[in-house]
Each structure stands twice: as structure tokens, then as C-alpha cells.
Write a protein that holds these residues in place. Structure first.
Motif, PDB file in Angstrom:
ATOM      1  N   ASP A 248       0.831  -1.215   0.000  1.00  0.00           N
ATOM      2  CA  ASP A 248       0.000   0.000   0.000  1.00  0.00           C
ATOM      3  C   ASP A 248       0.856   1.252   0.000  1.00  0.00           C
ATOM      4  N   ARG A 249       2.045   1.157   0.614  1.00  0.00           N
ATOM      5  CA  ARG A 249       2.917   2.332   0.678  1.00  0.00           C
ATOM      6  C   ARG A 249       3.967   2.320  -0.422  1.00  0.00           C
TER       7      ARG A 249
ATOM      8  N   ALA B  41       2.179  -9.611  -7.282  1.00  0.00           N
ATOM      9  CA  ALA B  41       3.334  -9.238  -8.109  1.00  0.00           C
ATOM     10  C   ALA B  41       4.618  -9.246  -7.284  1.00  0.00           C
ATOM     11  N   LEU B  42       4.516  -8.815  -6.011  1.00  0.00           N
ATOM     12  CA  LEU B  42       5.696  -8.815  -5.158  1.00  0.00           C
ATOM     13  C   LEU B  42       6.210 -10.235  -4.940  1.00  0.00           C
TER      14      LEU B  42
ATOM     15  N   GLY C  91       1.341  -1.144 -10.423  1.00  0.00           N
ATOM     16  CA  GLY C  91       0.657  -0.045  -9.772  1.00  0.00           C
ATOM     17  C   GLY C  91      -0.039  -0.503  -8.507  1.00  0.00           C
ATOM     18  N   PRO C  92      -0.547   0.466  -7.733  1.00  0.00           N
ATOM     19  CA  PRO C  92      -1.280   0.094  -6.516  1.00  0.00           C
ATOM     20  C   PRO C  92      -2.540  -0.696  -6.846  1.00  0.00           C
ATOM     21  N   GLY C  93      -2.934  -1.535  -5.880  1.00  0.00           N
ATOM     22  CA  GLY C  93      -4.138  -2.324  -6.099  1.00  0.00           C
ATOM     23  C   GLY C  93      -3.980  -3.720  -5.546  1.00  0.00           C
ATOM     24  N   PRO C  94      -5.032  -4.542  -5.702  1.00  0.00           N
ATOM     25  CA  PRO C  94      -5.002  -5.897  -5.136  1.00  0.00           C
ATOM     26  C   PRO C  94      -3.993  -6.818  -5.797  1.00  0.00           C
TER      27      PRO C  94
END
Length: 567
Positions: free
Chosen positions: A28-29, A44-45, A36-39
Motif C-alpha cells: 500500500d505504501r 506481483a511482489l 501499480g497500486p491495487g489488489p
């Protein structure tokens, strides 16, 4: 083949650190690169981390292969019989404290049987199963008292293993020569090289081993470097001369009396006093004889100091006649000074706190004098007659205690018997033994059968309350009379409703030391006894458990001996 921890390219390290930072901060940070941000960011990480892990592992360079260890040495001893090997596994699997420290119950204590099993296996010359070596080394690591027997049984392969595991390094320190084979007695060059260049533990092991085979060669080896050794090392080396001590050692020990170290001088004097024919023993005899004499002029009543809390009374005529008849007694004149000659011969001048100087010097002189001195000095009397003589002026305790120490040091069985007295005597130890520890030491100078007979007589008269220390010096297994005396005393204590936990130490000794053939005779003691009114609550149940455990342990010991082929 092993690998190094270094990566091929440095950027891979920074990429991995970036992924770790993202995981710590949270997606989230901070999002993974290219996402991009999101679920979808957490997925992806994880995908990126998996890919980077594969990349890092694939980029490692192979390291140079380590040198393979040498093969374990061959153990030429015969293998354990299968039944004995299974028994060893059971003994090693048991761990102390498994019962949680509560009530022991009727099950045998396997941990306490391991030393006896090892003694039987070593007596038969068996080799352990290779897979049992780690457990044996772990057992010896936890119990230092097991180490000599374990290392003897485990053999050369245990030392090979110990070099590969830091936790077992104690085996290398405990084994002679640090686990290395000591040079043969005929290999003079290797002996000299090890003595000149070896570590202190290796040198001590070499000297002890050589002393056991060739005492003179060991003494001559020590003499070559004696003047250059450290004081603490000289003390340890000198102590090794106790084994095989003989008249030929006297010249070397006489030189050590002039050593710079007080402890070395004291040890040399002690060793010389253990040689009744030595010049030091003769010098001590002259000094000690000057302190003692038979006095035919005084009576025991006259020798005692008058009590100040009583009014003197005029004796009756019959009493006056009786007191006029003098009884031979030992008169004592303790030395008035400690001269340099006494100090050179090992007499410590400074008395301990609370001890008078003259009595301190006197005790050391008598302790170091040959015991054969006293028959000639005191009218040709035997040791029994000498010990029975009264001693003037309250010197009896000091004199007899010194004779006790001399009898132990000189291994004089005749004097030990005299000082011990009859085991049934009211004093329960004879006139000279002032403590149980001294009685135990005096018993150690007697043969095994005589020792057991004396202790059996002591127990029959005085019970078990003071017998634990005396039982510790008796040979195992206990002789028939001694074993029966112990069992009878335990049975008497049980019938009297005595507190059972007071006898747990003796019961534990009986489990390890009683002859296994006695098991059948104990079956009558397995029932729960009727408890007397003054008995401890539940004592009967505890006694029944204790005797059940004793019988079970004896039968287990008999099975162990049969499995090892020990008759």
C-alpha cells in the motif's frame, strides 16, 4: 559439491534488497517495480521475489570441494552380542530426570545401570555398534564420571568422530595424549620429541603412561627438564610419581625438598614419608620419638585435669589403694618450635585458624614417622596394645588422628585394624577414627573380604544411619554377609515404621551393589507391611515400591551379565 555465498553480479543484491524493503513497508505504501497500486500488487511482489530467488541461486559459482576426511580406524575387538547391543540402546535412550523428580515407583533406574554395563562390556573386550557411538559420546558429555569407561568401550572410532564434532571435543582432552597414540616405550626419539614439544596434557599423559610401564624411565625423563618447568607443572608431574612409588625414587624426591615451590616441597615430603625406609622417614621418626614416651609413674585419674565445678572429695581407703597403682600411659611433649630442618622436610609452620601451633607440628611429625617406630619406642607393644594405652593430658584425639593418617598413607593394615577397633564397639569406630571419613579411609587399606566383614558387623550393631560412607568403599558386588546385613537392616527399619526416604541412598546403593543372586531371597519383602501407629503416613507403600524396585533391578542386572557373557 558446496557453493559460495557470493552472487555473480552486484545489481542482483540491490534488487533483492528493494524487494525486501517493499515487503517490510507493505504494497500500500510502496509497490513493486512495474506494478501499480491495487489488489494485484502483493501477488506481483511474491512473483518478483520468486524470480529473484531463482536468479540468485542460478548465479552462484561452485566452491572448491573440501578435503574428504580420512576413513575411521578399524576396531579389532569382537562385536557385541545382539542381545547386549539391544540392552545398550535401551540404557542410552533413558535420560535422567524423565520422571519429573517425583515418586520413583518400582521401575529400575536405567541411568544408574549404565556404568555397570560398561564395566562388564570392557571386561569382555567388546566393541560397540558403530551407530551407538554418537549416543555414547553424548552420555559421556553429560556425565564426567562415565567418560573413562565410555572412551575405553567406544574405542578409536569415538576419537575419530570427536574430531569432527565440536560438542565431543572433551573426548580428545580426556583420552591419553589428546586422542593420539602414545609412542612405544622403545621409541626414544618420539618420546623425547613429545616430551619437549607436546602440549601440557600430552606430556602428563606420556609421563603417566610411561610411569605405569617403566617407573625409572619416567622419572629420568622428568629429571631432564625438571629445572625449567613451571611450579604448577612440576607439582602435576611430581604427583604422577605416586604410581609405582619405590625406594629408587628417593634421590629425586630428596632434591625436590629444596624446590622453590612450597606445594612441590610438601608433595615430595608426603611421597617420601610413604616410603618407611627413606631418610626423611628416619628423620621424622627421630623427631616424633622425642615427643612420646611411656610413663609408668602417673595414673589415668591423675593425668586428667581437675574439674573446677566440683568440690574435691576424700577417697575411701580402698579407692586410695587402687589409685596408687600406676597404669602405663603415653606421655606427650609436643615440639616447642618448627625449625628450618622440619620445614625442609615438609612440616608446615603456620597452623590453621583455631589450631594450636604445637599440636599442629606434633600431628605432622607423627603422621610422617614410620609406624614401625612405635613398637620399639613404646616397650615392644603391638599396635593394638599401643592404641589401647591411655594418653596423658587430653592428647589422645590428636595422637590417634595422626596415627590414622599415617596408617592410610603407609597402607598399614595392622595399624588400621587397631585404630578401627571392633565394629561392635560402643564408640562404633575404635579409639582412633574420629569421623566416618577416617574410618572409610582406614578400611581402604584392608582386603576386600575383611573390609566387607567389618562393615557388615558395623551395620548389624549400629544400623544403616551412619553406614552409607562405609558402604562406598566395599567391593562390588557386595559379599553375601554384607548384602544380608544391609537387607536385614532395611527390613528392620521398615518393620519399625521408619521414614523410608531416610534410607533412599542406601537403597540406591543396594540396587547397584547387591549380588543379583540375592533377588530370590527378597520376594518376601514385596508385600505392603502393616504400618505401626507411629509410622509415617504411606510409608508402607513406599517401602513396598522400594523393595520391588530393588528386586526388579537385581534381576535386570543378572540379565545384563548373562547377555554379556559375564559369569
Amino acid at each position: 559439491m558446496t557453493s559460495t555465498a557470493a552472487s555473480v553480479d552486484a545489481p542482483a543484491t540491490s534488487a533483492w534488497e528493494g524487494l525486501v524493503t517493499t515487503a517490510l513497508l507493505g504494497t500500500d505504501r510502496r509497490t513493486p517495480p512495474g506494478t501499480g497500486p491495487g489488489p494485484e500488487a502483493p501477488v506481483a511482489l511474491l512473483d518478483a521475489a520468486a524470480a529473484e530467488t531463482v536468479r540468485r541461486r542460478a548465479g552462484l559459482r561452485p566452491a572448491r570441494a573440501a578435503e574428504r576426511p580420512q576413513a575411521a580406524p578399524r576396531d579389532p575387538r569382537p562385536s557385541l552380542p545382539p542381545a547386549a547391543a539391544r540392552r545398550l540402546a535401551l540404557l542410552l535412550a533413558d535420560r535422567p530426570g524423565a520422571s519429573g523428580g517425583g515418586r520413583r515407583g518400582a521401575a529400575p533406574d536405567l541411568v544408574e545401570l549404565l556404568p555397570q554395563w560398561l564395566a562388564g562390556a570392557n571386561a569382555r573386550g567388546f566393541a560397540p555398534p558403530p551407530h551407538a557411538l554418537p549416543a555414547l559420546l553424548d552420555a559421556a558429555r553429560g556425565r564426567t564420571d562415565l567418560r573413562p569407561a565410555v572412551l575405553e568401550f567406544a574405542g578409536p572410532r569415538a576419537l575419530w568422530l570427536a574430531r569432527l564434532n565440536q560438542d565431543w571435543r572433551f573426548a580428545l582432552r580426556s583420552a591419553p595424549g589428546g586422542g593420539a597414540a602414545l609412542p612405544h616405550a622403545d621409541d626414544g626419539d618420539r618420546i623425547q620429541r613429545l616430551w619437549q614439544e607436546g602440549l601440557f596434557a600430552e606430556r602428563v599423559a606420556l609421563l603417566s603412561a610411561l610411569r605405569s610401564r617403566e617407573p625409572a624411565a619416567a622419572r629420568e625423563l622428568l629429571a631432564t627438564t625438571w629445572a625449567t618447568e613451571r611450579a604448577e607443572d612440576r607439582l602435576m608431574f611430581l604427583d604422577s610419581l605416586r604410581a609405582g612409588l619405590g625406594p629408587d625414587d628417593e634421590p629425586f624426591l630428596e632434591q625436590a625438598l629444596a624446590d622453590r615451590s612450597r606445594n612441590v616441597r610438601a608433595t615430595a615430603a608426603e611421597l617420601l614419608s610413604a616410603l618407611p625406609g627413606s631418610a626423611l622417614a628416619a628423620r621424622m621418626a627421630v623427631r616424633a620419638k622425642a615427643c612420646l614416651a611411656v610413663d609408668h609413674t602417673r595414673t589415668p585419674q591423675a593425668a586428667r585435669p581437675a574439674r573446677t565445678d566440683q568440690t574435691p572429695q576424700t577417697p575411701e581407703p580402698a579407692q586410695t589403694v587402687q589409685s596408687a597403682q600406676a597404669t602405663p600411659m603415653i606421655a606427650v611433649e609436643a615440639p616447642h618450635e618448627c625449625d628450618p630442618g622440619m620445614e625442609r622436610d615438609g612440616v608446615v609452620a603456620k597452623a590453621p585458624a583455631g589450631r594450636g601451633e604445637r599440636s599442629w607440628w606434633f600431628g605432622q611429625l607423627v603422621e610422617a614417622a614410620p609406624l614401625g617406630t612405635w613398637s620399639r619406642r613404646l616397650g615392644g607393644r603391638t599396635p593394638q596394645e599401643i592404641v589401647a594405652l591411655p594418653v596423658a593430658d587430653d592428647w589422645q584425639g590428636e595422637l590417634h588422628a595422626a596415627w590414622c593418617r599415617a596408617a592410610v598413607r603407609q597402607r598399614d593394615a595392622e595399624w588400621s585394624r587397631a585404630l578401627l577397633g571392633e565394629p561392635s564397639a560402643p564408640e562404633a569406630g575404635g579409639p582412633g577414627a574420629v569421623s566416618l571419613a577416617e574410618r572409610a579411609k582406614l578400611l581402604g587399606t584392608l582386603g576386600a573380604d575383611e573390609r566387607a566383614e567389618w562393615v557388615a558387623g558395623f551395620i548389624a550393631t549400629h544400623g544403616l544411619s551412619e553406614a552409607f560412607q562405609l558402604l562406598g568403599v566395599c567391593a562390588v558386588p557386595w559379599s553375601g554377609p554384607l548384602g544380608r546385613a544391609v537387607v536385614d537392616a532395611l527390613n528392620i527399619a521398615r518393620d519399625a515404621g521408619s521414614y523410608p526416604w531416610s534410607f533412599s541412598g542406601v537403597m540406591g546403593l543396594a540396587e547397584r551393589c547387591l549380588d543379583p543372586s540375592e533377588a530370590g531371597r527378597l520376594d518376601a519383602l514385596l508385600a505392603v507391611p502393616d504400618e505401626p501407629e507411629n509410622a509415617s503416613p504411606g510409608a508402607g507403600g513406599y517401602w513396598a515400591e522400594a523393595f520391588q524396585r530393588l528386586v526388579t533391578t537385581l534381576r535386570l542386572r543378572a540379565a545384563m551379565a548373562e547377555e554379556l557373557g559375564v559369569s
